[in-house]
Design a protein around this motif. Structure first.
Motif, PDB file in Angstrom:
ATOM      1  N   MET A 136       0.876  -1.130  -0.004  1.00 27.23           N
ATOM      2  CA  MET A 136      -0.004  -0.147   0.113  1.00 27.23           C
ATOM      3  C   MET A 136       0.872   1.120   0.010  1.00 27.23           C
ATOM      4  O   MET A 136       1.668   1.228   0.887  1.00 27.23           O
ATOM      5  N   ARG A 137       0.617   2.170  -0.808  1.00 30.66           N
ATOM      6  CA  ARG A 137       1.393   3.492  -0.779  1.00 30.66           C
ATOM      7  C   ARG A 137       1.131   4.190   0.338  1.00 30.66           C
ATOM      8  O   ARG A 137       0.074   4.485   1.071  1.00 30.66           O
ATOM      9  N   TYR A 138       2.209   5.210   0.603  1.00 26.58           N
ATOM     10  CA  TYR A 138       2.030   5.942   1.794  1.00 26.58           C
ATOM     11  C   TYR A 138       0.831   6.913   1.860  1.00 26.58           C
ATOM     12  O   TYR A 138       0.197   7.247   2.797  1.00 26.58           O
ATOM     13  N   LYS A 139       0.602   7.476   0.401  1.00 23.43           N
ATOM     14  CA  LYS A 139      -0.596   8.325   0.511  1.00 23.43           C
ATOM     15  C   LYS A 139      -1.944   7.564   0.736  1.00 23.43           C
ATOM     16  O   LYS A 139      -2.943   8.160   1.543  1.00 23.43           O
ATOM     17  N   ASP A 140      -2.040   6.176   0.373  1.00 23.18           N
ATOM     18  CA  ASP A 140      -3.162   5.509   0.618  1.00 23.18           C
ATOM     19  C   ASP A 140      -3.366   5.222   2.238  1.00 23.18           C
ATOM     20  O   ASP A 140      -4.362   5.350   2.700  1.00 23.18           O
ATOM     21  N   ILE A 141      -2.171   4.909   2.673  1.00 25.29           N
ATOM     22  CA  ILE A 141      -2.148   4.723   4.251  1.00 25.29           C
ATOM     23  C   ILE A 141      -2.570   6.065   5.082  1.00 25.29           C
ATOM     24  O   ILE A 141      -3.336   5.970   5.984  1.00 25.29           O
ATOM     25  N   ARG A 142      -2.151   7.161   4.644  1.00 21.48           N
ATOM     26  CA  ARG A 142      -2.212   8.284   5.241  1.00 21.48           C
ATOM     27  C   ARG A 142      -3.927   8.584   5.249  1.00 21.48           C
ATOM     28  O   ARG A 142      -4.637   8.938   6.166  1.00 21.48           O
ATOM     29  N   LYS A 143      -4.330   8.574   3.788  1.00 16.99           N
ATOM     30  CA  LYS A 143      -5.923   8.717   3.683  1.00 16.99           C
ATOM     31  C   LYS A 143      -6.606   7.477   4.507  1.00 16.99           C
ATOM     32  O   LYS A 143      -7.670   8.093   5.114  1.00 16.99           O
ATOM     33  N   GLU A 144      -6.226   6.528   4.702  1.00 18.56           N
ATOM     34  CA  GLU A 144      -7.129   5.657   5.334  1.00 18.56           C
ATOM     35  C   GLU A 144      -6.932   6.042   7.251  1.00 18.56           C
ATOM     36  O   GLU A 144      -7.979   5.938   7.808  1.00 18.56           O
ATOM     37  N   CYS A 145      -5.842   6.452   7.441  1.00 21.16           N
ATOM     38  CA  CYS A 145      -5.550   6.884   8.952  1.00 21.16           C
ATOM     39  C   CYS A 145      -6.626   8.124   9.126  1.00 21.16           C
ATOM     40  O   CYS A 145      -7.296   8.072  10.098  1.00 21.16           O
ATOM     41  N   GLU A 146      -6.582   9.235   7.975  1.00 20.78           N
ATOM     42  CA  GLU A 146      -7.483  10.209   8.225  1.00 20.78           C
ATOM     43  C   GLU A 146      -8.933  10.009   8.190  1.00 20.78           C
ATOM     44  O   GLU A 146      -9.496  10.398   8.994  1.00 20.78           O
ATOM     45  N   GLU A 147      -9.450   8.963   7.354  1.00 22.22           N
ATOM     46  CA  GLU A 147     -10.821   8.645   7.209  1.00 22.22           C
ATOM     47  C   GLU A 147     -11.077   7.620   8.776  1.00 22.22           C
ATOM     48  O   GLU A 147     -12.315   8.324   9.297  1.00 22.22           O
ATOM     49  N   LEU A 148     -10.332   7.092   9.285  1.00 20.63           N
ATOM     50  CA  LEU A 148     -10.568   6.302  10.453  1.00 20.63           C
ATOM     51  C   LEU A 148     -10.807   7.236  11.580  1.00 20.63           C
ATOM     52  O   LEU A 148     -11.654   7.137  12.477  1.00 20.63           O
ATOM     53  N   TRP A 149      -9.843   8.314  11.462  1.00 14.63           N
ATOM     54  CA  TRP A 149      -9.773   9.459  12.696  1.00 14.63           C
ATOM     55  C   TRP A 149     -10.977  10.263  12.601  1.00 14.63           C
ATOM     56  O   TRP A 149     -11.718  10.664  13.497  1.00 14.63           O
ATOM     57  N   ALA A 150     -11.265  10.630  11.248  1.00  5.90           N
ATOM     58  CA  ALA A 150     -12.693  11.415  11.071  1.00  5.90           C
ATOM     59  C   ALA A 150     -13.758  10.872  11.728  1.00  5.90           C
ATOM     60  O   ALA A 150     -14.838  11.373  12.269  1.00  5.90           O
ATOM     61  N   LYS A 151     -14.012   9.592  11.244  1.00  2.22           N
ATOM     62  CA  LYS A 151     -15.086   8.814  12.023  1.00  2.22           C
ATOM     63  C   LYS A 151     -15.056   8.650  13.675  1.00  2.22           C
ATOM     64  O   LYS A 151     -16.151   8.720  14.011  1.00  2.22           O
ATOM     65  N   ASN A 152     -13.924   8.357  14.238  1.00  3.91           N
ATOM     66  CA  ASN A 152     -13.799   8.276  15.628  1.00  3.91           C
ATOM     67  C   ASN A 152     -13.392   9.082  16.458  1.00  3.91           C
ATOM     68  O   ASN A 152     -13.484   9.114  17.607  1.00  3.91           O
TER      69      ASN A 152
END
Length: 134
Positions: free
Chosen positions: A1-17
């Motif tokens: 997984m690319r860095y950009k995708d990992i960052r986006k996944e973390c940000e989406e997870l954080w936004a929800k929680n």
């Protein structure tokens, strides 16, 4: 997984929680927020920290803080009566005369009246159980 995708996944997870975490622990909220400013966040670390916060004992002070943050999304549109109602319910919760669900239920009434896509994803308001990212 690319860095950009990992960052986006973390940000989406954080936004929800993030408001759920804030409702449990302001300290945990600040820790995760600071971590996400780092160059290479790790989804597993973020998951673990969110789960740890969710498992914490309820803090009325931190719950109230999260409610006030969410109120900020409604304060320009909501009526004085709606504001008074929310703060009455919140004060009853703080005094032990009401439960957190009553406060969240009222926030959801406001959310239906004043839709906000960001808040509609929040596990704090949806009551969704926290799900770890695969």
């Amino acid at each position: 997984m690319r860095y950009k995708d990992i960052r986006k996944e973390c940000e989406e997870l954080w936004a929800k929680n993030k408001y759920y975490v804030l409702s449990k622990s302001h300290k945990a909220y600040l820790e995760i927020r600071a971590y996400l400013r780092e160059k290479e966040p790790d989804v597993l670390w973020v998951n673990k920290k969110i789960q740890e916060a969710i498992d914490m004992k309820e803090s009325k002070k931190d719950f109230s803080n999260a409610v006030l943050h969410i109120w900020g999304y409604f304060k320009k549109e909501a009526s004085t009566m709606e504001k008074e109602e929310l703060f009455d319910i919140l004060n009853e919760y703080m005094e032990g005369k009401n439960n957190r669900e009553a406060v969240i239920d009222y926030l959801n009434i406001l959310l239906k009246k004043y839709p906000n896509e960001y808040l509609e994803q929040s596990t704090f308001l949806t009551g969704e159980q926290y799900e770890t990212m695969a």
